[in-house]
Design a protein around this motif. Sequence first.
Motif, short mmCIF file in Angstrom:
data_model
loop_
_atom_site.label_atom_id
_atom_site.label_comp_id
_atom_site.label_asym_id
_atom_site.label_seq_id
_atom_site.Cartn_x
_atom_site.Cartn_y
_atom_site.Cartn_z
N ALA A 159 39.25 -6.75 44.66
CA ALA A 159 39.05 -7.54 43.44
C ALA A 159 40.38 -8.03 42.89
N TRP A 160 41.40 -7.18 42.93
CA TRP A 160 42.72 -7.57 42.42
C TRP A 160 43.29 -8.73 43.22
N SER A 161 43.20 -8.66 44.56
CA SER A 161 43.76 -9.73 45.39
C SER A 161 43.02 -11.04 45.18
N ARG A 162 41.71 -10.99 44.98
CA ARG A 162 40.94 -12.21 44.76
C ARG A 162 41.24 -12.82 43.40
N ALA A 175 34.42 -11.19 42.21
CA ALA A 175 35.42 -10.13 42.06
C ALA A 175 35.48 -9.66 40.61
N LEU A 176 35.43 -10.59 39.68
CA LEU A 176 35.50 -10.24 38.26
C LEU A 176 34.26 -9.45 37.83
N LEU A 177 33.09 -9.86 38.30
CA LEU A 177 31.86 -9.12 37.98
C LEU A 177 31.88 -7.73 38.59
N SER A 178 32.44 -7.61 39.79
CA SER A 178 32.56 -6.30 40.42
C SER A 178 33.44 -5.38 39.59
#
Length: 331
Positions: free
Chosen positions: A126-129, A143-146
Motif C-alpha cells: 500500500a505504501w509503494s502504491r 491501496a488507500l482503502l486497504s
Amino acid sequence: MSSLKLLIYGLCSEQSALLAVFGTQPVWQRVLLFLTGHLIASSLFSLLLAISFPKRFVVLRRGLLGLFFCFNFFVPAFGAVGTLLILLYFRMFLSSEERTEFSNVPLPPFQAESADLGSGMGEGGAWSRLRTVGLPRELRLKALLSVGTSGGHNSSRLLQHATGDSDDEIRLLAFNLYERQEQKIQQAISASLEELKQAKTAAVKASVCRNLAFSYWEMVYSALAQDDLRDFFVEQAAKYAAQALQLSNRNPALLVLMVRIHLQKRDYVMADEAIQAALAAGADPLKLLPYQAELAFYARDFQAVRAFLMRDATVRFRPGIGPVAQFWGAR
C-alpha cells in the motif's frame, strides 16, 4: 445478404473458378479467371462461416474472417468442402443455447470462511502504491482503502501521507478514512465514560477504566492526536490506567501499558518501576524486553541493550523492533 444466398454465390464462384482451369483460353487468362472466381468464393465462404459461428466463441471478428479466408483461399476446392462440413456441424449438431450445467457454480466452503479477511494488500504494498504518483487512480484508491480497513500506527501514517496527495479524490478519501478511525475511538471513549458514571461495583469500574485507558492510548499509538492534544490523551490514559490498577492492582496488561505511557512521557524512572511491577504481576518477560532495551539505551548502557535483545531469538522477526535487533547484532 442471407446465409443461403452467400452459400449459393460462393458455390457458383468456386464452380466458375474450377471450370476456368479447364477452358480453352490462354494460360494467363485461365489463371486470372481462376484466381478471381476463387477469391470471390473464398471471401463469401469466410463471411458465411463468420456469421454462422456461435457468438460466444467470437473474440475478434477480423481475425476470424482472416482465418477462414486463408483456409478457403489456400486450399482450393477442398477448402470449400471443409467449409460446408463446418457449417453443417454448427447448424445441425451444435446447439447455440448456453449450457446450463456450467452457468452457476457454488463457491467452495473455504472461500465462504475466508470472506471476512482483509483486502489482501500489506502495508508495504500500500505504501509503494500511494507514493507512486504515476500509477492509475484505481490502484492507488484500492491501496488507500486497504490501509483504511486496518488500524495502528502505520495505517495512520499512510493516511496522513495520503492527505497531502495531489489527487483530490485520493486526498478527500484519506481525510474521510482518517476521521472515521478517530470517530470510532471517540465513540468508544464516550460510551465508556457513560458506563463509568453508571458503574456501581469496583469490578465494573475497574473494567471500564481499563477500556478507557486503552482507548485513550489508542489515539496516541495510532497517531490520531498531535502536539497538545496528544499530551492530553497520554494524561487521560495514565489517569484511567492508575484508577484501574487501584481497583485491580494485579493486571499485567495495564502495567505494560503504564510502561509505554511513562516512556512516552520520558519518565524513565517510573517506566522501570512499572516494568518491575509488570514482571512481578506475571507479565510475559519477552514482551517487556524491547522496553527494557529502550531504557538501557537512554541510560547509555549499550551492552545491556544488546543483552536484552539477545534474550529472545525471535525478536529480530518482530515488526518495528526487528530491524533494531538486527542492527544490535541479536541472533
